[in-house]
Design an enzyme around this catalytic site. Structure first.
Site, PDB file in Angstrom:
ATOM      1  CE  LYS A 225      -7.432  -0.263   0.989  1.00 24.08           C
ATOM      2  NZ  LYS A 225      -6.796  -1.233   1.880  1.00 24.08           N
TER       3      LYS A 225
ATOM      4  CG  HIS B  35      -3.927  -1.222  -1.786  1.00 28.42           C
ATOM      5  ND1 HIS B  35      -4.553  -0.004  -1.962  1.00 28.42           N
ATOM      6  CD2 HIS B  35      -3.572  -1.264  -0.483  1.00 28.42           C
ATOM      7  CE1 HIS B  35      -4.547   0.672  -0.823  1.00 28.42           C
ATOM      8  NE2 HIS B  35      -3.959  -0.079   0.095  1.00 28.42           N
TER       9      HIS B  35
ATOM     10  CB  SER C 108      -0.959  -0.007   1.178  1.00 26.08           C
ATOM     11  OG  SER C 108      -0.270  -0.257   2.376  1.00 26.08           O
TER      12      SER C 108
END
Ligand SMILES: *Cc1c(COP(=O)(O)O)cnc(C)c1O
Length: 396
Positions: free
Chosen positions: A245, A214, A186
């Site tokens: 996300k 991610h 990240s």
């Protein structure tokens, strides 16, 4: 009543203020998109959300959410094994498993929960967990929660030689060795060297767990994450991830893997046993996001084009960024207070980025982290780079 605690906290907070690293909130008064509205600053370009595919305000997700809210109400008011399991959980879990090419999946209220659930649930005395040094805080905490007699080892970031050394240390005893890594890191934006990790896992009979928070919806041709990026779908034992996300951004997390792993998590993992189930409305939104992504793999390609363009324009502007194939573009500033000053100035100019310093990144490694979203227009990107260049010059 002792005042000792409160005095100590005051000293701690004062020193953060003095260092210039004290965090202040910005309040959004709109949904998150390529642009959002922030109190005091108005309309700004968003370069710091995890809304990679721009699905957070997508009408299809909102409609499914409203439908579910009306059908199921506000929430479960229970943990899964008492009366908190809904048909929409099953639909979502089947969809996650199908999407990631695993046998089964289990949802949690967050990926934080999922990581702190699965690692301690799987490992017994005599086993070992081997973790990349830059893994997400939730993995680190998950490793801290293992029972006594489970060895915890850390290998140098993305370093296969270091990983192999650790594997040699632990596999002689006959226990299970679990290798854990972020898929996309990240703060660095780089991608774990999965082919090498899986090869070592085969050699030393270890198990591989990848946290693709991610990565899902971001990398791989159709957004299936790190395994797809390397053409290795079906070759990772355990995948954890978030719905908070790219997959709509509402919230929720999951563990995906073999049926035995999922069944053990249902029986044994503590966040599952002792904390409310994922609210059905969030399950519906996550399911809508996955369905949307399956129908629109071109969104992932469109995001990738924008990342490429962003990186090219940065180079043209003479701004150095850490290399990588994900949608995270870190620009090293090194000094925490300076990174935060740059971010504050950019916000005044209508571009919302965040400066990260210690303890989120190691001391002396402060950076501005740009997250590219498909919700950004090419004009937004051009404008952001113009502002970044100007502010970097003025803060030299
Ligand atoms: C964001 C993130 C998490 C936490 O996800 P939540 O669902 O918000 O708890 C876990 N792991 C990684 C690698 C992340 O980037």
């Amino acid at each position: 009543m002792s005042s000792r605690l409160y005095e100590r906290i005051k000293t701690q907070l004062d020193s953060l203020r003095k260092e210039g690293t004290y965090k202040e909130y910005q309040y959004l008064v709109s949904s998150v998109g390529g642009r959002s509205t922030i109190e005091k600053y108005g309309d700004v370009v968003m370069l710091c959300s995890n809304n990679y595919l721009g699905l957070a305000d997508h009408s299809q997700l909102i409609e499914k959410g409203i439908e579910a809210l009306k059908k199921y109400g506000a929430g479960a008011a229970s943990v899964r094994f008492i009366c908190g399991t809904y048909d929409i959980h099953r639909s979502l879990e089947n969809k996650v498993a199908e999407f990631l090419h695993t046998e089964a999946a289990l949802t949690y209220t967050s990926c934080w929960s999922a990581n702190t659930a699965v690692i301690p649930a799987l490992l017994n005395e005599g086993d070992a967990v081997i973790s990349d040094e830059l893994n997400h805080a939730s993995i680190i905490d998950g490793c801290r929660l293992v029972s006594k007699g489970v060895q915890r080892l850390v290998y140098r970031h993305a370093d296969l030689n270091s990983l192999e050394e650790k594997l040699k240390e632990v596999t002689s005893g006959g226990g299970v060795a679990l290798i854990v890594t972020d898929g996309v890191f990240s703060m660095e934006g780089d991608i774990a060297p999965l082919p090498g990790i899986v090869e070592l896992a085969r050699k030393y009979d270890a198990v591989v767990m990848v946290d693709d928070s991610h990565a899902t919806g971001v990398i791989g041709d159709t957004g299936r994450g790190t395994a797809e990026y390397y053409n290795m779908l079906g070759q990772v034992d355990i995948i954890t991830g978030t719905f908070g996300k790219a997959l709509g951004g509402a919230g929720g997390g999951f563990v995906a893997g073999r049926k035995e792993v999922i069944n053990l998590c249902i029986q044994r993992s503590r966040p599952h046993l002792f904390s409310n189930s994922l609210p059905p409305v969030l399950a519906a939104i996550a399911l809508a996001a996955l369905e949307y992504l399956e129908e629109h793999p071109e969104k992932v390609r469109s995001l990738r084009q924008k990342v490429k363009y962003f990186r090219e324009q940065l180079k043209k502007a003479g701004i150095a960024a850490l290399e990588g194939d994900s949608a995270i573009i870190p620009i090293m500033i090194y000094d925490t207070a300076k990174a935060m000053r740059i971010a504050a100035r950019m916000l005044e100019e209508g571009v919302y980025v965040v400066g990260f310093g210690y303890p989120v990144v190691p001391e002396g490694q402060a950076r501005i982290r740009i997250q590219v979203s498909d919700a950004l227009t090419y004009d937004d990107i051009d404008y952001s780079i113009e502002v970044l260049k100007r502010v970097l010059n003025e803060q030299k």
